[in-house]
Design a protein around this motif. Sequence first.
Motif, PDB file in Angstrom:
ATOM      1  N   MET B   1       3.405  -2.688  -7.502  1.00 16.64           N
ATOM      2  CA  MET B   1       3.293  -1.658  -8.540  1.00 16.64           C
ATOM      3  C   MET B   1       3.452  -0.270  -7.932  1.00 16.64           C
ATOM      4  SD  MET B   1       0.325  -1.515 -11.341  1.00 16.64           S
ATOM      5  CE  MET B   1      -0.566  -0.006 -11.227  1.00 16.64           C
ATOM      6  N   LEU B   2       2.937  -0.135  -6.725  1.00 21.12           N
ATOM      7  CA  LEU B   2       3.018   1.156  -6.094  1.00 21.12           C
ATOM      8  C   LEU B   2       4.463   1.560  -5.807  1.00 21.12           C
ATOM      9  CD1 LEU B   2      -0.045   0.980  -3.707  1.00 21.12           C
ATOM     10  CD2 LEU B   2       0.320   2.615  -5.537  1.00 21.12           C
ATOM     11  N   ASN B   3       5.343   0.575  -5.695  1.00 21.71           N
ATOM     12  CA  ASN B   3       6.733   0.907  -5.415  1.00 21.71           C
ATOM     13  C   ASN B   3       7.361   1.709  -6.523  1.00 21.71           C
ATOM     14  OD1 ASN B   3       6.813  -0.299  -2.966  1.00 21.71           O
ATOM     15  ND2 ASN B   3       7.473  -2.270  -3.744  1.00 21.71           N
ATOM     16  N   TYR B   4       6.774   1.686  -7.683  1.00 15.62           N
ATOM     17  CA  TYR B   4       7.395   2.395  -8.797  1.00 15.62           C
ATOM     18  C   TYR B   4       6.956   3.845  -8.884  1.00 15.62           C
ATOM     19  CZ  TYR B   4       8.639  -2.322 -10.123  1.00 15.62           C
ATOM     20  OH  TYR B   4       9.118  -3.598 -10.116  1.00 15.62           O
ATOM     21  N   PHE B   5       6.069   4.235  -8.004  1.00 18.31           N
ATOM     22  CA  PHE B   5       5.695   5.652  -8.026  1.00 18.31           C
ATOM     23  C   PHE B   5       6.815   6.468  -7.421  1.00 18.31           C
ATOM     24  CE2 PHE B   5       1.920   4.816  -9.772  1.00 18.31           C
ATOM     25  CZ  PHE B   5       0.722   5.168  -9.161  1.00 18.31           C
ATOM     26  N   PRO B   6       7.261   7.470  -8.105  1.00 15.90           N
ATOM     27  CA  PRO B   6       8.250   8.336  -7.486  1.00 15.90           C
ATOM     28  C   PRO B   6       7.640   9.056  -6.290  1.00 15.90           C
ATOM     29  CG  PRO B   6       7.562   9.211  -9.615  1.00 15.90           C
ATOM     30  CD  PRO B   6       6.929   7.868  -9.484  1.00 15.90           C
ATOM     31  N   GLU B   7       8.495   9.418  -5.373  1.00 14.18           N
ATOM     32  CA  GLU B   7       7.990   9.989  -4.129  1.00 14.18           C
ATOM     33  C   GLU B   7       7.195  11.262  -4.344  1.00 14.18           C
ATOM     34  OE1 GLU B   7      10.927   8.128  -0.772  1.00 14.18           O
ATOM     35  OE2 GLU B   7      10.973  10.298  -1.135  1.00 14.18           O
ATOM     36  N   GLU B   8       7.574  12.022  -5.349  1.00 10.23           N
ATOM     37  CA  GLU B   8       6.850  13.278  -5.563  1.00 10.23           C
ATOM     38  C   GLU B   8       5.393  13.015  -5.887  1.00 10.23           C
ATOM     39  OE1 GLU B   8      10.795  13.219  -6.039  1.00 10.23           O
ATOM     40  OE2 GLU B   8       9.636  12.674  -7.831  1.00 10.23           O
ATOM     41  N   VAL B   9       5.173  11.931  -6.595  1.00 10.99           N
ATOM     42  CA  VAL B   9       3.782  11.599  -6.932  1.00 10.99           C
ATOM     43  C   VAL B   9       3.016  11.214  -5.676  1.00 10.99           C
ATOM     44  CG1 VAL B   9       2.285  10.042  -8.213  1.00 10.99           C
ATOM     45  CG2 VAL B   9       4.392  10.889  -9.249  1.00 10.99           C
ATOM     46  N   LEU B  10       3.659  10.383  -4.873  1.00  8.47           N
ATOM     47  CA  LEU B  10       3.017   9.988  -3.613  1.00  8.47           C
ATOM     48  C   LEU B  10       2.697  11.215  -2.767  1.00  8.47           C
ATOM     49  CD1 LEU B  10       4.764   6.830  -2.121  1.00  8.47           C
ATOM     50  CD2 LEU B  10       2.370   7.119  -2.778  1.00  8.47           C
ATOM     51  N   GLU B  11       3.663  12.117  -2.728  1.00  8.58           N
ATOM     52  CA  GLU B  11       3.470  13.301  -1.903  1.00  8.58           C
ATOM     53  C   GLU B  11       2.277  14.112  -2.413  1.00  8.58           C
ATOM     54  OE1 GLU B  11       7.204  15.210  -0.889  1.00  8.58           O
ATOM     55  OE2 GLU B  11       6.088  17.091  -0.585  1.00  8.58           O
ATOM     56  N   HIS B  12       2.191  14.183  -3.721  1.00  4.63           N
ATOM     57  CA  HIS B  12       1.066  14.916  -4.297  1.00  4.63           C
ATOM     58  C   HIS B  12      -0.258  14.252  -3.940  1.00  4.63           C
ATOM     59  CE1 HIS B  12      -1.048  17.594  -6.939  1.00  4.63           C
ATOM     60  NE2 HIS B  12      -1.620  16.558  -7.528  1.00  4.63           N
ATOM     61  N   VAL B  13      -0.260  12.940  -4.014  1.00  2.00           N
ATOM     62  CA  VAL B  13      -1.484  12.208  -3.652  1.00  2.00           C
ATOM     63  C   VAL B  13      -1.831  12.465  -2.191  1.00  2.00           C
ATOM     64  CG1 VAL B  13      -2.464   9.906  -3.311  1.00  2.00           C
ATOM     65  CG2 VAL B  13      -1.161  10.399  -5.384  1.00  2.00           C
ATOM     66  N   PHE B  14      -0.807  12.406  -1.336  1.00  9.46           N
ATOM     67  CA  PHE B  14      -1.059  12.608   0.091  1.00  9.46           C
ATOM     68  C   PHE B  14      -1.557  14.009   0.397  1.00  9.46           C
ATOM     69  CE2 PHE B  14       0.005   8.553   0.638  1.00  9.46           C
ATOM     70  CZ  PHE B  14       1.172   8.165   1.272  1.00  9.46           C
ATOM     71  N   CYS B  30       3.603   1.190   4.606  1.00 10.82           N
ATOM     72  CA  CYS B  30       4.945   0.651   4.390  1.00 10.82           C
ATOM     73  C   CYS B  30       5.943   1.756   4.687  1.00 10.82           C
ATOM     74  CB  CYS B  30       5.128   0.168   2.944  1.00 10.82           C
ATOM     75  SG  CYS B  30       4.978   1.497   1.749  1.00 10.82           S
ATOM     76  N   LYS B  31       7.208   1.400   4.685  1.00 12.90           N
ATOM     77  CA  LYS B  31       8.236   2.382   5.066  1.00 12.90           C
ATOM     78  C   LYS B  31       8.253   3.585   4.136  1.00 12.90           C
ATOM     79  CE  LYS B  31      12.031   0.735   7.787  1.00 12.90           C
ATOM     80  NZ  LYS B  31      13.177  -0.146   7.838  1.00 12.90           N
ATOM     81  N   SER B  32       8.117   3.300   2.873  1.00 12.46           N
ATOM     82  CA  SER B  32       8.191   4.396   1.915  1.00 12.46           C
ATOM     83  C   SER B  32       7.037   5.369   2.111  1.00 12.46           C
ATOM     84  CB  SER B  32       8.234   3.788   0.512  1.00 12.46           C
ATOM     85  OG  SER B  32       7.497   4.556  -0.368  1.00 12.46           O
ATOM     86  N   TRP B  33       5.861   4.836   2.339  1.00 16.65           N
ATOM     87  CA  TRP B  33       4.709   5.707   2.582  1.00 16.65           C
ATOM     88  C   TRP B  33       4.902   6.467   3.892  1.00 16.65           C
ATOM     89  CZ3 TRP B  33      -0.874   4.555   0.917  1.00 16.65           C
ATOM     90  CH2 TRP B  33      -0.884   4.145  -0.436  1.00 16.65           C
ATOM     91  N   TYR B  34       5.428   5.790   4.882  1.00 19.63           N
ATOM     92  CA  TYR B  34       5.679   6.430   6.175  1.00 19.63           C
ATOM     93  C   TYR B  34       6.570   7.659   5.984  1.00 19.63           C
ATOM     94  CZ  TYR B  34       7.454   6.890  10.973  1.00 19.63           C
ATOM     95  OH  TYR B  34       7.820   7.366  12.217  1.00 19.63           O
TER      96      TYR B  34
END
Lengths: 184, 544
Positions: B1-14, B30-34
């Motif tokens: 499910m997390l794979n569907y988060f767009p990167e901008e959202v992840l970046e905001h979370v980070f 994972c690679k995407s998080w990296y």
Amino acid sequence: MAIVGLGLETELRLGLPGGGGGVSCLVEKNEKKRVFSDISGDQNNEPKTVNKSQVVGWPPVCSYRRKNSFKGDEGSKMYMKVSMDGAPFLRKIDLSTHKNYLDLVLALDNLFGCFGIGEALKNSENSDYVLIYEDKDGDWMLAGDVPWEMFSESCKRLRIKKRVDAKGIGLHAKDLLKGISNGE
Amino acid sequence: MLNYFPEEVLEHVFSFLTSHPDRNAASLVCKSWYNVERFSRVKVFIGNCYAIGPERLISRFPRVRSLTLKGKPHFADFNLVPYDWGGYVYPWIEAMAKGSTNLEELRLKRMVVSDESLELLAKSFPNFKSLVLVNCEGFTTDGLAAIASNCRFLRELDLQENEVEDRRGQWLSCFPDSCTSLSSLNFACLKGEVNVAALERLVARCRNLKSLRLNHAVPPDALQKILAQSPQLVDLGAGCFAHDPESETYNKLKNVMQKCSSIRSLSGFLDVNVRCLPSIYPICINLTSLNLSYAPGIYSKELVKLIHKCKKLQRLWILDTIGDKGLGVVASTCKELQELRVFPSDFYGVGNVAVTEEGLVAISAGCPNLNSLLYFCQQMTNAALITVAKNCPNFIRFRLCTLNPTIPDAVTMQPLDEGMYAEQLEMLSIAFAGDSDKGMVYVLNGCKKLKKLEVRDSPFGNMALLTDTGKYETMRSLWMSSCGVTFGGCKTLAEKMPRLNVEIINERDEMEGRPDDRQKVEKMYLYRTLVGPRKDAPDFVLTL
């Protein structure tokens, strides 16, 4: 403790404390005995004696703090007198501005305009002069034996002696001691 | 499910992840998080400058703005590491300048910093804001002048315990009139004079100045003028505090000090007239940090009077002239104490005024929040240490030094057997202690979070070194000097663990060719690294 060559042996070894090798400092045999009798019923095995003032980096106070504390012998400057055989007056040198023996020797070369002091430290056979120093205990020592930090922490004054006067054991050496202790 | 988060959202979370361990953990998921993590990382901490290279730093974290670097091993503080061992910052600054890094903050500890480095730093990063140098060397006031002249948005210049050559220039005067952004200025470690008028003007125009630490050369009567301009100060380092208590300037100082109600941290007092100490009583109630460890001649009585007023103290650095009784007062007054450092006032003698295990036990009983300790004392007992450990379960930093390193009942590894409180320990120093290899093995096993272990003059040998070699990859570094470790043991370790640099430091020119395997190693420093043996090692360092 004495100048090597007079027959009074100093033990300077690297090794395990209490493992028969002493620690990396000068150890007096008498001191070992004294500590032994002081310890009563102690479970620890061999006595490990350490001459506090002779161990590099002990107590473990950082060098900045050492130089900037107002108590004790350390000030931020370490000026000490340097005399040289044949020179009409003494000079002063600040040990804290030097980082190793080579540095010091170059500075001494500058001060006294004579050459070959550097040789003395590297190759004791080939020079006209030896560099000796008086340590905290009042003993005259040959410069170069101990690590720089130990030397600079315990050196009180320096002397550049003519090799011919310093050579030899027995009578010659006794004269050397006499000459020094006559308050030069 | 997390794979569907767009990167901008992840970046905001980070962006809410600020601690390095948290960020490091996220990057491993994972690679995407990296990838998201590395592009959003702004602050990088490198505990050992030789664990990684500057090029890799920049390629992995292209948006880095703040870099913290540590260089020499800790024992360099005690002259155990030769002068030109390494730890140069220049390659890092050069690489970041070439890579157009938008560097804003540089924090260095135990590194060699040349004037050239400082000049390059000052000219390469237009947004540079903060320079913190701790225990560094290699630069002069000329380098500081370059920083002052060129860093238009400088907020912080913090020099702690550095060896700085004073060129008698006017570095402080190099701050242009347009510089109003300073919030922190610490030049307490400089020996030379600064232009006092320029200092006063600088303080007056920097309305955000929160931290100011003066050096000894600033004349005492300048202090009250400076404080009058900056009542908003939160951290003050008084340089020379030797006023004439009868004088008009001292009177002014007393008045001004009362207005400095924001001061939470006090240090310096490099020269003190104890009769002037009452002038700081009004601010004591607010102090959370007090450093009197460079203040000569404050005797127990005056110290106690002062400490009585410091009920909110969390950090205390003091000389052992405070005595056990004084520590008892600390214990009953400073209930929120977290960090205590007691330094020796007399390095070589066995002073009358000193502290023993009693003082430490009292502190541990009165200050259960104690988590960081440096304690120089005349004597210590195992029983006392066990009590301390039981009273204060939260130690993250523990350094104990008995001034005579070999008295009986000296620290052995016994207390650390218990294990439970050693689990949080991140750094441990051992000197002239221990009976056998077992001691070191206990430490390595029991201290799960151990990052740095340094040992000198203790009977630990190859057995201890080689028992758990995998452990060293979980640690930043291990130092062993004048122990029982042999050249052969180090070689074995190096062969087994290719991702460790095992450095043998031998200054005495004894090593022509390879020494005998059975020969004991004078100094060994090993650390994990991703970049193999370093290329700037001097002649006397051999990396196995």
